[in-house]
Design a protein around this motif. Sequence first.
Motif, PDB file in Angstrom:
ATOM      1  N   LEU A  81      11.102   4.544 -11.934  1.00  0.00           N
ATOM      2  CA  LEU A  81       9.770   4.987 -11.547  1.00  0.00           C
ATOM      3  C   LEU A  81       8.986   3.805 -10.991  1.00  0.00           C
ATOM      4  N   VAL A  82       8.381   4.019  -9.816  1.00  0.00           N
ATOM      5  CA  VAL A  82       7.434   3.054  -9.253  1.00  0.00           C
ATOM      6  C   VAL A  82       6.147   3.830  -9.013  1.00  0.00           C
ATOM      7  N   ILE A 106      -0.837   0.141   9.669  1.00  0.00           N
ATOM      8  CA  ILE A 106      -0.747  -1.163  10.329  1.00  0.00           C
ATOM      9  C   ILE A 106      -0.653  -2.310   9.328  1.00  0.00           C
ATOM     10  N   LEU A 107      -1.445  -2.252   8.254  1.00  0.00           N
ATOM     11  CA  LEU A 107      -1.547  -3.388   7.331  1.00  0.00           C
ATOM     12  C   LEU A 107      -0.653  -3.295   6.106  1.00  0.00           C
ATOM     13  N   LYS A 108      -0.134  -2.090   5.796  1.00  0.00           N
ATOM     14  CA  LYS A 108       0.695  -1.946   4.592  1.00  0.00           C
ATOM     15  C   LYS A 108       2.009  -1.217   4.844  1.00  0.00           C
ATOM     16  N   THR A 164       2.156  -1.857  -3.370  1.00  0.00           N
ATOM     17  CA  THR A 164       3.526  -1.835  -3.869  1.00  0.00           C
ATOM     18  C   THR A 164       4.226  -0.556  -3.443  1.00  0.00           C
ATOM     19  N   ILE A 165       3.584   0.575  -3.682  1.00  0.00           N
ATOM     20  CA  ILE A 165       4.250   1.853  -3.440  1.00  0.00           C
ATOM     21  C   ILE A 165       4.384   2.166  -1.959  1.00  0.00           C
ATOM     22  N   GLY A 181      -0.048   7.895  -7.427  1.00  0.00           N
ATOM     23  CA  GLY A 181       1.098   8.274  -6.605  1.00  0.00           C
ATOM     24  C   GLY A 181       2.350   7.559  -7.080  1.00  0.00           C
ATOM     25  N   ASN A 182       3.508   8.181  -6.884  1.00  0.00           N
ATOM     26  CA  ASN A 182       4.715   7.605  -7.464  1.00  0.00           C
ATOM     27  C   ASN A 182       5.970   8.018  -6.723  1.00  0.00           C
TER      28      ASN A 182
END
Length: 493
Positions: free
Chosen positions: A66-67, A298-300, A350-351, A398-399
């Motif tokens: 799980l993330v 664009i940034l992530k 991260t996600i 969210g995951n």
Amino acid sequence: MNNSIMAFVLLLFLLLIRYSNAEEGAFDVRKHLSTVSRYGAVKDIADNNFVPSKLPEGCVPIHLNLVARHGTRSPTKKRIKELDNLAARLEVLVREAKERSLPLERVPSWLNGWKSPWQGKRKGGELIIKGEEELYDLGIRIRAKFPDLFDEEYHPDVYPIKASQIPRASASAVAFGMGLFSGNGSLGPGHHRAFAVTSESRASDLQLRFHDCCHNYKAYRKSQEPAVSKLKEPILDEITSALIGRHGLNFTSQDTSSLWFLCKQEASLLDITNQACSLFIPTEIELLEWTDDLEMFILKGYGKSVNYRMGVPLLEDVFQSMEQAIMAKEERHASGSFEKARLRFAHAETIVPFSCLLGLFLEGSEIKKIQKEQPLQQPPMPPQKRKWRGSTVAPFAGNNMLVLYRCPAPDRSISKHFVQVLHNEHPIPMPGCDGSDFCPFELFKEKIVAPHQKHDYRSVCNPKLELEPSGSKFSQIFQWLFSPAKGLLSVLD
């Protein structure tokens, strides 16, 4: 009328046609708040054209990764100050309207004397009660969905829980664990039990806060933020003009930006949709949502390969945990002696990259462009449909879950291990696995994991040194000192 205004008017006209056929009141702004969306409002939004795989008979889950993003949080200290400034600005606008004898019906009544709900707060960004509930309930649902994975007596080696060092992430991990292990202990009326949550230092966390450690990413982001703001300008300018026309107040583009932020906070955190959000019509909200989604892209996201390649250590950790689970089963390790779930809690930063590494939310043949390291087109502007939406890619809580299954395989040529990816608890297609959500482990390794492994974190993130030849002693010592995994940073950690 210049071309940009004509184009914007045409765009609004097309969006109005789209909503003219919808039932009155069907538009729910809480589903259009990009990454500020609350989990419960958007978690069941899925691609209706995708039919999830029917799991083969006899397949059983043997491991889960799980993330997850932290739950709903309060505004940060910087944003609280922005809302205080907005309150002062609105006071000026209302006073000016009265001096001009503007008709009262044109000025929304809530603007009179409005103060920020977070006025006077010295700190921000903490997990709020709604956020705690999101993760607590998620833990309960995951245990109910995979009872065979969570039937062991708790041990930190069997169910390791990791969080970034940021308090809202670790608090989310605690809330999740309380739900996951509820009823299994002796603490309080809920029969809770203690459990461990571990964190790495922010200076060296390459799995959950890799963006903090990646020099090249930080340089890229800093260089692109002005360009992103420039891309947003036409939308903000035209919506500002529309607001002035409707309400007669001398709004600026900065006012519009701050009011949109207030709308998101009120709707998501406070369930208030009849104040700041009511200033905008649905078509304008969709355009503002798109500007946020574009910034995230664009940034992530897919906008630049460094955005997601810096997340390779996380992908490798996920994959290695699967290999270890397969080995434990193959070698018939005793029950309770091997890991059954690895649970991580972090951030949108991260996600989002992790979802990109898995190839999620791509359109058509875009997976081939990613594999060839070609740039992708930006998400299409409304009213065109798009998969890339912050409200589904990375809402609060969210995951992504990657569930490893073991299936009967009488023929050795047939894979007996499969990976299923669930996004926000729903199966989601993986373009790298021919659009299936249930992928043979070998194919998952070949098509999704292996292509990214050629990009080493250090080469992706560290600036190229030009002071000395790459093979010089000075260069080697410099790289060793400032490597996140060893040297000076590990000493500081």
